[in-house]
Design a protein around this motif. Structure first.
Motif, mmCIF file in Angstrom:
data_model
loop_
_atom_site.group_PDB
_atom_site.id
_atom_site.type_symbol
_atom_site.label_atom_id
_atom_site.label_comp_id
_atom_site.label_asym_id
_atom_site.label_seq_id
_atom_site.Cartn_x
_atom_site.Cartn_y
_atom_site.Cartn_z
ATOM 1 N N LEU A 9 0.651 -1.418 0.047
ATOM 2 C CA LEU A 9 -0.068 -0.023 0.398
ATOM 3 C C LEU A 9 0.472 1.694 -0.021
ATOM 4 O O LEU A 9 0.196 2.141 -0.283
ATOM 5 N N ALA A 10 2.423 1.378 0.208
ATOM 6 C CA ALA A 10 2.926 2.529 0.491
ATOM 7 C C ALA A 10 4.090 2.386 -0.667
ATOM 8 O O ALA A 10 4.574 3.812 -1.028
ATOM 9 N N LYS A 11 4.045 1.642 -1.565
ATOM 10 C CA LYS A 11 5.142 1.469 -3.219
ATOM 11 C C LYS A 11 3.827 2.558 -4.102
ATOM 12 O O LYS A 11 2.995 1.388 -4.444
ATOM 13 N N GLU A 12 4.421 3.047 -4.894
ATOM 14 C CA GLU A 12 4.492 3.582 -6.104
ATOM 15 C C GLU A 12 3.838 2.387 -6.672
ATOM 16 O O GLU A 12 2.650 2.098 -7.958
ATOM 17 N N ASP A 13 5.087 1.815 -7.332
ATOM 18 C CA ASP A 13 4.985 -0.069 -8.095
ATOM 19 C C ASP A 13 3.969 -0.812 -7.889
ATOM 20 O O ASP A 13 3.078 -1.416 -9.018
ATOM 21 N N TRP A 14 3.331 -0.884 -6.580
ATOM 22 C CA TRP A 14 2.353 -1.706 -6.236
ATOM 23 C C TRP A 14 0.810 -0.784 -6.597
ATOM 24 O O TRP A 14 -0.262 -1.421 -7.392
ATOM 25 N N TRP A 15 0.760 -0.075 -6.193
ATOM 26 C CA TRP A 15 -0.240 1.228 -6.842
ATOM 27 C C TRP A 15 -0.565 1.130 -8.417
ATOM 28 O O TRP A 15 -1.312 1.170 -8.869
ATOM 29 N N ALA A 16 0.183 1.179 -8.893
ATOM 30 C CA ALA A 16 0.605 1.319 -10.532
ATOM 31 C C ALA A 16 -0.649 0.196 -11.064
ATOM 32 O O ALA A 16 -1.400 0.174 -11.557
#
Length: 311
Positions: A9-16
């Motif tokens: 939930l904290a990383k842009e990679d995952w939010w992408a």
């Protein structure tokens, strides 16, 4: 705040992945049936918008809501981001509008070119407003777009590259890596072999990601990794603009030029942007070549690690 969050939930990679997955699910479930766009025009820009304004407003509203939620969870700055996103979206619409002028479109200057030009103009004249910087999340936008691009490009597109495409992606890469390492250590006589191999990996595979992976394998110093990443980013920016112009100047087939771009420019996002300057087909070809090339990151890091412990 982001430090207390779970990495998912904290990383842009995952939010992408989460954002693109949400939107792709909307398409599959037919909640999203079309994407609003800007029409073509010849004389007045207003010709591009009849019957499209409400769709564009809905698109902007939808994007600001889902991305602001992501930013809020990541950093707690969702409200500030939402305010700043509005002019960013407006500038994107402006880039598409200029690119859709019939004469400009015929000349091959796509939206990516105008977006880059507008950004450079703002940054080098009035400067990017401080309040607007919270919405300038290039990595999040590019990575989300790459997931969409990957979903759009079928495996058949990769097969259609044939042996020449795979040759560019898989054979040229290790050749360049080995050549650069030998040239740096034997001809230039650079004292730090780890620095040479990290720079070689960054420029021959996929930029920052490859540099980080190989730096760990070669036990490079932090300063060496920083230098390699900096060099990669500088050349990426230059080549992203220069290579499409060079392809056009040489009269090169856009397909060939796209393969060249995909196998040469370091960062995947920059490859997509540069390919887009040559057209939609070139954008896909450049992206496919780069994605196939990116598969070598793990292999290269493993082989470098083996070489480093056995030399």
């Amino acid at each position: 705040m982001a430090e207390t969050r779970h990495p998912l939930l904290a990383k842009e990679d995952w939010w992408a992945i989460w954002l693109s997955g949400l939107l792709i699910s909307g398409v599959v479930l037919e909640f999203i049936t079309s994407v609003p766009g800007v029409g073509r025009w010849s004389t007045l820009p207003t010709e591009a918008f009849p019957g499209r304004v409400s769709g564009l407003l809905s698109l902007g509203l939808g994007l600001v809501i889902i991305t602001a939620i992501a930013v809020q969870i990541m950093s707690g700055n969702g409200r500030r981001y939402a305010t700043a996103f509005i002019p960013v979206f407006a500038l994107a619409v402006l880039a598409y509008t200029v690119a859709n002028q019939t004469g400009i479109r015929a000349a091959g200057f796509g939206y990516a070119f105008w977006a880059l030009l507008i950004g450079l103009f703002i940054a080098n004249t009035i400067g990017t407003p401080q309040w607007m910087k919270s919405a300038i999340r290039s990595e999040l936008y590019i990575k989300t777009g790459l997931v969409f691009l990957g979903a759009e490009i079928l495996f058949g597109n990769i097969l259609n590259l044939g042996l020449p495409g795979l040759f560019v992606a898989w054979f040229v890469t290790p050749v360049v890596l080995i050549f650069m390492y030998q040239f740096g250590t034997r001809i230039l006589k650079i004292g730090s072999r780890s620095l040479v191999i990290v720079i070689a990996a960054a420029t021959s595979v996929c930029g920052v990601s490859a540099a980080i992976a190989v730096a760990a394998a070669a036990r490079a110093k932090k300063e060496e990794l920083t230098l390699a990443v900096g060099m990669s980013l500088i050349f990426t920016v230059v080549m992203m603009v220069a290579m499409p112009a060079l392809v056009r100047a040489l009269g090169m087939d856009p397909v060939v030029g796209a393969a060249w771009i995909g196998g040469t420019i370091d960062a995947t996002g920059a490859v997509v942007a540069a390919g887009a300057l040559l057209g939609e087909q070139a954008e896909q070809i450049a992206a496919v070549v780069k994605m196939v090339q990116n598969m070598l990151i793990g292999v290269v890091a493993f082989l470098v690690a083996v070489f480093w412990v056995t030399r």
